[in-house]
Design a protein around this motif. Structure first.
Motif, PDB file in Angstrom:
ATOM      1  N   HIS A 207       0.841  -1.197   0.000  1.00 49.85           N
ATOM      2  CA  HIS A 207       0.000   0.000   0.000  1.00 49.85           C
ATOM      3  C   HIS A 207       0.879   1.251   0.000  1.00 49.85           C
ATOM      4  O   HIS A 207       1.816   1.350   0.788  1.00 49.85           O
ATOM      5  CB  HIS A 207      -0.882  -0.055   1.248  1.00 49.85           C
ATOM      6  CG  HIS A 207      -1.498   1.241   1.653  1.00 49.85           C
ATOM      7  ND1 HIS A 207      -2.672   1.693   1.119  1.00 49.85           N
ATOM      8  CD2 HIS A 207      -1.085   2.176   2.535  1.00 49.85           C
ATOM      9  CE1 HIS A 207      -2.967   2.864   1.661  1.00 49.85           C
ATOM     10  NE2 HIS A 207      -2.018   3.182   2.529  1.00 49.85           N
ATOM     11  N   SER A 208       0.581   2.171  -0.919  1.00 43.64           N
ATOM     12  CA  SER A 208       1.244   3.473  -0.912  1.00 43.64           C
ATOM     13  C   SER A 208       2.782   3.394  -0.885  1.00 43.64           C
ATOM     14  O   SER A 208       3.429   3.974  -0.042  1.00 43.64           O
ATOM     15  CB  SER A 208       0.732   4.255   0.309  1.00 43.64           C
ATOM     16  OG  SER A 208       0.996   5.611   0.154  1.00 43.64           O
ATOM     17  N   CYS A 209       3.322   2.668  -1.837  1.00 42.06           N
ATOM     18  CA  CYS A 209       4.788   2.512  -1.920  1.00 42.06           C
ATOM     19  C   CYS A 209       5.400   3.359  -3.037  1.00 42.06           C
ATOM     20  O   CYS A 209       6.543   3.136  -3.418  1.00 42.06           O
ATOM     21  CB  CYS A 209       5.156   1.051  -2.137  1.00 42.06           C
ATOM     22  SG  CYS A 209       4.861   0.018  -0.702  1.00 42.06           S
ATOM     23  N   GLN A 210       4.623   4.285  -3.575  1.00 42.24           N
ATOM     24  CA  GLN A 210       5.090   5.147  -4.665  1.00 42.24           C
ATOM     25  C   GLN A 210       5.555   4.347  -5.879  1.00 42.24           C
ATOM     26  O   GLN A 210       6.535   4.680  -6.539  1.00 42.24           O
ATOM     27  CB  GLN A 210       6.194   6.080  -4.170  1.00 42.24           C
ATOM     28  CG  GLN A 210       5.689   6.906  -2.996  1.00 42.24           C
ATOM     29  CD  GLN A 210       6.702   7.900  -2.471  1.00 42.24           C
ATOM     30  OE1 GLN A 210       7.420   8.508  -3.248  1.00 42.24           O
ATOM     31  NE2 GLN A 210       6.733   8.066  -1.166  1.00 42.24           N
ATOM     32  N   LEU A 211       4.837   3.264  -6.121  1.00 43.58           N
ATOM     33  CA  LEU A 211       5.169   2.406  -7.256  1.00 43.58           C
ATOM     34  C   LEU A 211       4.463   2.892  -8.517  1.00 43.58           C
ATOM     35  O   LEU A 211       3.272   3.206  -8.479  1.00 43.58           O
ATOM     36  CB  LEU A 211       4.695   0.976  -6.985  1.00 43.58           C
ATOM     37  CG  LEU A 211       5.410   0.217  -5.887  1.00 43.58           C
ATOM     38  CD1 LEU A 211       4.670  -1.073  -5.563  1.00 43.58           C
ATOM     39  CD2 LEU A 211       6.832  -0.093  -6.323  1.00 43.58           C
ATOM     40  N   ASP A 212       5.190   2.941  -9.603  1.00 45.35           N
ATOM     41  CA  ASP A 212       4.576   3.135 -10.900  1.00 45.35           C
ATOM     42  C   ASP A 212       4.362   1.738 -11.483  1.00 45.35           C
ATOM     43  O   ASP A 212       5.318   1.030 -11.795  1.00 45.35           O
ATOM     44  CB  ASP A 212       5.494   3.963 -11.799  1.00 45.35           C
ATOM     45  CG  ASP A 212       4.884   4.190 -13.170  1.00 45.35           C
ATOM     46  OD1 ASP A 212       3.887   3.507 -13.501  1.00 45.35           O
ATOM     47  OD2 ASP A 212       5.411   5.033 -13.903  1.00 45.35           O
ATOM     48  N   LEU A 213       3.094   1.360 -11.615  1.00 47.89           N
ATOM     49  CA  LEU A 213       2.780  -0.039 -11.932  1.00 47.89           C
ATOM     50  C   LEU A 213       2.567  -0.271 -13.416  1.00 47.89           C
ATOM     51  O   LEU A 213       2.126  -1.330 -13.829  1.00 47.89           O
ATOM     52  CB  LEU A 213       1.509  -0.435 -11.180  1.00 47.89           C
ATOM     53  CG  LEU A 213       1.598  -0.295  -9.670  1.00 47.89           C
ATOM     54  CD1 LEU A 213       0.224  -0.408  -9.040  1.00 47.89           C
ATOM     55  CD2 LEU A 213       2.504  -1.361  -9.096  1.00 47.89           C
ATOM     56  N   SER A 214       2.871   0.734 -14.221  1.00 47.70           N
ATOM     57  CA  SER A 214       2.402   0.669 -15.599  1.00 47.70           C
ATOM     58  C   SER A 214       3.341  -0.053 -16.570  1.00 47.70           C
ATOM     59  O   SER A 214       3.119  -0.047 -17.753  1.00 47.70           O
ATOM     60  CB  SER A 214       2.133   2.084 -16.104  1.00 47.70           C
ATOM     61  OG  SER A 214       3.284   2.864 -15.907  1.00 47.70           O
ATOM     62  N   PHE A 215       4.381  -0.689 -16.070  1.00 50.79           N
ATOM     63  CA  PHE A 215       5.291  -1.388 -16.985  1.00 50.79           C
ATOM     64  C   PHE A 215       4.685  -2.710 -17.455  1.00 50.79           C
ATOM     65  O   PHE A 215       3.719  -3.206 -16.876  1.00 50.79           O
ATOM     66  CB  PHE A 215       6.624  -1.669 -16.289  1.00 50.79           C
ATOM     67  CG  PHE A 215       6.464  -2.380 -14.990  1.00 50.79           C
ATOM     68  CD1 PHE A 215       6.407  -3.765 -14.946  1.00 50.79           C
ATOM     69  CD2 PHE A 215       6.337  -1.670 -13.802  1.00 50.79           C
ATOM     70  CE1 PHE A 215       6.233  -4.425 -13.747  1.00 50.79           C
ATOM     71  CE2 PHE A 215       6.157  -2.322 -12.596  1.00 50.79           C
ATOM     72  CZ  PHE A 215       6.110  -3.700 -12.575  1.00 50.79           C
ATOM     73  N   SER A 216       5.275  -3.231 -18.493  1.00 51.55           N
ATOM     74  CA  SER A 216       4.763  -4.469 -19.060  1.00 51.55           C
ATOM     75  C   SER A 216       5.704  -5.614 -18.691  1.00 51.55           C
ATOM     76  O   SER A 216       6.915  -5.459 -18.725  1.00 51.55           O
ATOM     77  CB  SER A 216       4.698  -4.274 -20.580  1.00 51.55           C
ATOM     78  OG  SER A 216       4.444  -5.482 -21.205  1.00 51.55           O
TER      79      SER A 216
END
Ligand code: NAG
Ligand code: NAG
Ligand code: NAG
Ligand code: NAG
Ligand code: NAG
Ligand code: NAG
Ligand code: NAG
Ligand code: NAG
Ligand code: NAG
Ligand code: NAG
Length: 414
Positions: A207-216
């Motif tokens: 939760h709320s780890c400043q992750l950008d999850l948009s990679f493939s």
């Protein structure tokens, strides 16, 4: 109510409770086997490097059985230290309460049988990880050699903790549960590859780890993952393909992840889901028809999107549903009669949508759903008959209110 609005009030309350309960925050050892001398030494060295302004670890002294020290749990027969409960009592959020800080001494590595380590809410975090124990290279090894660890909880919502490289975690082959919520993983590029290779991992809370999850990414190897919580990170703006392969999940928790567009069809193979939370995003499709076919789903939260179109009669197929929140969307049309077959439903929240006339809802209130339903919320819907909220603490009235509604509907229908 939004989480952040509740913060200050709840925070204060927790603080008051916590001050009263500080002394009970540790779990006592349960054993009268005396502890292993080498492990006692390791604990003492570990303590030496900690700062402990509140003297929580005053029971950690050289002349006592370490299994009886606060926060230490030993195996009943072996006497090996198995658990370290060093978290601050739940909810002690305030910086004004002095917490443990300092360094994590690598002597922890001598606790070969340690399988639970909880350091939540302590004050290591003002210092960045490199200073946390010396250098980034050492921290991974320190944690990474705890090869019998089952449970890793470093959630750190009120500080500033970060990891850049996840390589170290790949050695923790027995890890079942990871909670790194609020740890800054924004610079970590390999967190997903590394965690996905852990063969025993069941729960991953980021939760709320400043992750950008948009990679493939394709071909993830998660074998036993059941719970994935990525709430309050970013999809930019579409859900990534690597999520769609995780078809064994029980629980997918993605609120406030800032994705937009339709609820992706890629999710349709996740038929074993019991809990799906996509609330607080910008999804603007209709509710996809395949979702109604998730027969095991117990909790569905789609609150706070821009979902459109009608709810179809297929909703009656979600027979396991207990908690369903479709509020704050733009759903239109009529409320299907088949809602009445959701005989396990306790909470149905349809408030703040654009239903034309929700007097239909009264036709759906079969005996079966009425018996289980505790809260039905239709606030803000365009209702010709009445707006209402029937909550669980009005249980006594409930029967009469349902009867009244039936009468009204009957009357209306004449
Ligand atoms: C261990 O502790 C239990 C209860 O705390 C007690 O009944 C038992 O006699 C103790 N055994 C020894 C060997 O001291
Ligand atoms: C150790 O003993 C306690 C109390 O007797 C018990 O609750 C606990 O389950 C035991 N733990 C193990 C691992 O046997
Ligand atoms: C660790 O401690 C925190 C604070 O008490 C608690 O909320 C959390 O559930 C604990 N984590 C685990 C894995 O037990
Ligand atoms: C930690 O593990 C690494 C690699 O497995 C090993 O080289 C190192 O000696 C271990 N450190 C300790 C303190 O056991
Ligand atoms: C994980 O950490 C989050 C954030 O602090 C907390 O709310 C949650 O209860 C934790 N979850 C578990 C299962 O420990
Ligand atoms: C999954 O495991 C295979 C074989 O170990 C490996 O080649 C592949 O890179 C792994 N996938 C990912 C995404 O790490
Ligand atoms: C949903 O939003 C996207 C862009 O955010 C837009 O292109 C699309 O037309 C919208 N769809 C509907 C049905 O409104
Ligand atoms: C869902 O499963 C079907 C049948 O196994 C497969 O053809 C399809 O590609 C899967 N869809 C996704 C998004 O994984
Ligand atoms: C819901 O169940 C009915 C009756 O079994 C079936 O005809 C319909 O296709 C199902 N709907 C979905 C979306 O699977
Ligand atoms: C409609 C809605 O609630 N959108 C939310 C989607 O998620 C972002 C990021 O968390 C929020 O800022 C939006 O308010």
């Amino acid at each position: 109510m939004k989480e952040h609005m509740r913060g200050p009030v709840v925070g204060l309350l927790w603080w008051i409770l916590a001050v009263a309960s500080l002394h009970f925050s540790f779990c006592n050892g349960n054993s009268n086997v005396s502890c292993i001398a080498k492990e006692r030494q390791a604990l003492l060295r570990f303590k030496d490097d900690l700062t402990d302004p509140s003297s929580w670890l005053s029971s950690w002294s050289s002349n006592e059985d370490c299994c009886s020290w606060d926060g230490v749990v030993c195996g009943n027969f072996s006497g090996h230290v198995r658990e370290l409960h060093l978290q601050v009592a739940k909810g002690v959020f305030s910086y004004s309460v002095p917490k443990l800080g300092g360094k994590l001494n690598p002597s922890l590595l001598n606790l070969k049988h340690l399988n639970y380590l909880n350091l939540s809410y302590n004050d290591f975090g003002r210092i960045k990880i490199p200073n946390f124990i010396g250098s980034l290279r050492i921290i991974p090894q320190t944690l990474g050699n705890l090869t019998s660890l089952h449970y890793l909880d470093l959630q750190h919502c009120y500080g500033d903790l970060s990891f850049e490289n996840f390589q170290w975690i790949s050695g923790l082959l027995l890890l079942q549960h990871i909670n790194l919520s609020c740890v800054n993983l924004g610079q970590s590029s390999n967190w997903l590859q590394m965690t996905s290779m852990l063969p025993s991992l069941v729960e991953l809370h980021l939760h709320s780890c400043q992750l950008d999850l948009s990679f493939s990414l394709l071909g993830l190897n998660f074998t036993s993952l059941a719970v994935l919580d990525l709430s309050e990170n970013y999809f930019n703006p579409l859900m990534p393909n690597w999520l769609f392969g995780l078809t064994g999940l029980d629980s997918l928790v993605l609120p406030n992840c800032d994705f937009s567009g339709p609820i992706p069809n890629g999710l349709q193979n996740m038929t074993s889901l019991r809990d799906l939370d996509l609330s607080g995003n910008h999804s603007n499709s209709t509710i996809p028809i395949w979702l109604y076919n998730f027969k095991g789903l117990k909790s569905l939260n789609l609150r706070g999107n821009h979902l459109q179109g009608p709810i179809t009669g297929d909703i009656g197929n979600m027979t396991s549903i207990i908690h369903s929140d479709l509020s704050d969307n733009e759903i239109e049309g009529r409320i299907p009669r088949s809602m009445g077959t959701l005989c396990n439903a306790k909470v149905v929240d349809l408030s703040n949508n654009k239903f034309g006339d929700i007097s239909d809802v009264f036709r759906s209130l079969t005996r079966c759903i009425s018996d289980s339903l505790e809260t039905l919320s239709l606030i803000g819907c365009q209702l010709m008959v009445l707006s209402m909220i029937i909550s669980s603490n009005l249980k006594i009235c409930r029967y009469y209110i349902f009867q009244l509604i039936r009468l009204l509907v009957h009357f209306h229908g004449q």
